[in-house]
Write a protein that holds these residues in place. Structure first.
Motif, short mmCIF file in Angstrom:
data_model
loop_
_atom_site.label_atom_id
_atom_site.label_comp_id
_atom_site.label_asym_id
_atom_site.label_seq_id
_atom_site.Cartn_x
_atom_site.Cartn_y
_atom_site.Cartn_z
N PRO A 190 0.84 -1.22 0.00
CA PRO A 190 0.00 0.00 0.00
C PRO A 190 0.86 1.26 0.00
N GLY A 191 0.27 2.39 -0.43
CA GLY A 191 0.96 3.66 -0.30
C GLY A 191 1.00 4.53 -1.53
N MET A 192 0.51 4.00 -2.67
CA MET A 192 0.51 4.82 -3.88
C MET A 192 -0.86 4.73 -4.55
N SER A 193 -1.38 5.88 -4.94
CA SER A 193 -2.61 5.91 -5.72
C SER A 193 -2.30 6.34 -7.14
N ILE A 194 -3.20 5.99 -8.03
CA ILE A 194 -3.06 6.26 -9.45
C ILE A 194 -4.30 7.01 -9.91
N VAL A 195 -4.12 8.04 -10.72
CA VAL A 195 -5.24 8.82 -11.22
C VAL A 195 -5.13 8.94 -12.73
N GLY A 196 -6.12 8.42 -13.44
CA GLY A 196 -6.21 8.63 -14.87
C GLY A 196 -7.16 9.79 -15.14
N LEU A 197 -6.79 10.67 -16.07
CA LEU A 197 -7.60 11.86 -16.37
C LEU A 197 -7.92 11.92 -17.86
N SER A 198 -9.17 12.25 -18.17
CA SER A 198 -9.59 12.42 -19.56
C SER A 198 -9.22 13.82 -20.04
N GLN A 199 -9.34 14.03 -21.35
CA GLN A 199 -9.13 15.37 -21.89
C GLN A 199 -10.16 16.35 -21.33
N ARG A 200 -11.40 15.86 -21.16
CA ARG A 200 -12.45 16.70 -20.56
C ARG A 200 -12.06 17.13 -19.15
N ALA A 201 -11.48 16.21 -18.38
CA ALA A 201 -11.06 16.54 -17.01
C ALA A 201 -9.97 17.58 -17.01
N LEU A 202 -9.00 17.44 -17.89
CA LEU A 202 -7.91 18.41 -17.95
C LEU A 202 -8.43 19.80 -18.34
N GLU A 203 -9.36 19.84 -19.28
CA GLU A 203 -9.94 21.12 -19.66
C GLU A 203 -10.72 21.74 -18.52
N ALA A 204 -11.42 20.91 -17.75
CA ALA A 204 -12.18 21.41 -16.60
C ALA A 204 -11.24 22.01 -15.56
N LEU A 205 -10.09 21.38 -15.34
CA LEU A 205 -9.12 21.92 -14.39
C LEU A 205 -8.56 23.25 -14.87
N GLU A 206 -8.26 23.33 -16.13
CA GLU A 206 -7.66 24.54 -16.68
C GLU A 206 -8.65 25.70 -16.75
N ASN A 207 -9.93 25.37 -16.91
CA ASN A 207 -10.95 26.42 -17.03
C ASN A 207 -11.54 26.86 -15.70
N ARG A 208 -11.11 26.23 -14.63
CA ARG A 208 -11.58 26.61 -13.30
C ARG A 208 -10.38 27.04 -12.46
N PRO A 209 -10.03 28.30 -12.51
CA PRO A 209 -8.81 28.76 -11.85
C PRO A 209 -8.85 28.61 -10.33
N THR A 210 -10.04 28.61 -9.73
CA THR A 210 -10.13 28.47 -8.27
C THR A 210 -9.84 27.02 -7.89
#
Length: 397
Positions: A190-210
């Motif tokens: 145990p001790g490591m997590s993995i996160v897969g992100l879609s293109q939609r998710a990356l755009e959502a992060l970039e478009n929400r500055p807060t």
């Protein structure tokens, strides 16, 4: 003692050896090379736009995902103890949420999810499991994700695949965030997590500055660094080294049997095509063992707990579940209890990871011997007879 709990799973000798090599400093070219291999392996497995590795348990990735993607209201799906965690995360962070709950043996339906979304336009994020490991339940994730995106493309879908990643192919077409954990099918500590992100998710992060995720769990910061084969903060170097070894085993599986793959030499390079072939064989192997185990369970007069069982484990319902577990442990097999109110009414046999047929067979034998010792049925060998008949029918032998 054979460890057949649904996480942590046993770590093979060759992965332990890889992690026992001298520790590298995480800000070196040598470790960057290892990190690049780990990223390549995850990208081949998940088929998503971006993959991140975090030094945390899966719960850390769950909380980070909710905080960074949910800005209005969360719809959380609770079909067990781990589904309840989404609501607890929202509550702890003063985030509005609606929870849809079912009995732990019953998956949520697509219609229930759609009705909840239709009744509350403020919901911007959906969080659910692929496999709810508290009761061994498989949710219709892919169908839910497809219908939700058809209804509202902008809803972010977060899926906890901690007990499904590496067990079965997951269609990530309509999933925005897919979470995994090191201690399950990857056969790591145990001790490591993995996160897969879609293109939609990356755009959502970039478009929400807060940003509400705090300093440590900041996906854009991690993406910036991990695309350079490093991390924003101290990397779990030993686990990442072990993850690369896991992918080398999977790659070797493409052209060899399980024994040879586990003992294969360290690969110089990872090849996405060979990895895909290896994953296909690993998924087929896991499914064969899961289905064969269920044939044995039925032959022994036992019943599965969930109405829609996951391939990651077999959860068996029985009034004497605790006594059966204790008897199996005395025979050298450690299986898991249920969670909370079903703790003593089910026991769970793991199928995650690259498990040898002879080990899975030993578990069936221990189960049948335990039923005999407890006076529940006489031993006649029907468990393993059914187990191997199923493997033969699936051409897994």
């Amino acid at each position: 003692m054979l460890l057949f709990t649904p996480g942590p799973t046993p770590t093979p000798e060759s992965i332990r050896h890889a992690m026992a090599t001298p520790t590298l400093h995480h800000r070196t070219k040598e470790f960057e090379s290892i990190f690049a291999k780990a990223r390549l392996g995850l990208q081949a497995m998940l088929n998503m736009e971006e993959v991140l590795m975090l030094a945390s348990s899966g719960t850390g990735a769950m909380e980070a995902s909710v905080l960074q993607f949910c800005h209005s209201k969360l719809l959380s799906i609770s079909c067990g103890k781990f589904g309840q965690r989404w609501g607890k995360i929202a509550l702890a962070n003063n985030l509005p949420y609606t929870e849809l709950a079912t009995e732990w043996d019953t998956p949520i339906s697509v219609q229930e999810v759609l009705e909840a979304l239709q009744s509350d336009p403020s919901i911007d994020t959906l969080a659910l499991q692929v496999c709810e490991s508290a009761g061994g339940l498989r949710l219709p994730l892919e169908q839910i994700a497809r219908e939700v995106k058809t209804y509202r493309q902008d809803i972010i879908i977060i899926a906890d695949a901690i007990t499904a990643m590496g067990v079965e192919p997951i269609d990530t077409t309509y999933i925005d965030v897919l979470i995994g954990g090191s201690q399950k099918a990857f056969m790591l500590p145990p001790g490591m997590s993995i996160v897969g992100l879609s293109q939609r998710a990356l755009e959502a992060l970039e478009n929400r500055p807060t940003h509400k995720g705090g300093l440590y769990f900041h996906f854009l910061t991690e993406r910036k660094n991990q695309r350079k084969n490093t991390t924003a903060w101290t990397a779990p170097t030993t686990l990442i080294t072990g993850l690369v070894r896991y992918f080398e085993i999977v790659q070797a599986l493409a052209s060899s049997n399980l024994d040879s793959a586990l003992e294969s030499t360290f690969a110089q390079e990872l090849d996405p095509t060979l990895l895909q072939q290896g994953f296909a064989k690993a998924y087929t192997h896991t499914k064969a063992l899961a289905l064969a185990t269920r044939e044995a369970i039925a032959a022994l007069g036992l019943s599965l707990y969930p109405k829609s069982p996951a391939l990651a484990m077999s959860a068996i319902a029985h009034a004497k579940a605790a006594e059966i577990r204790a008897s199996m442990k005395a025979l050298g097999v450690n299986v898991a209890a249920g969670q909370d109110h079903i703790k003593d009414s089910i026991f769970r046999i793991n199928h995650m990871g690259l498990i040898h047929i002879y080990e899975a067979s030993y578990v069936i034998n221990a189960l049948e011997l335990s039923l005999d010792a407890l006076g529940l049925r006489s031993f006649d060998g029907v468990g393993n007879a059914s187990f191997f008949a199923s493997l033969q029918a699936q051409k897994a032998l």
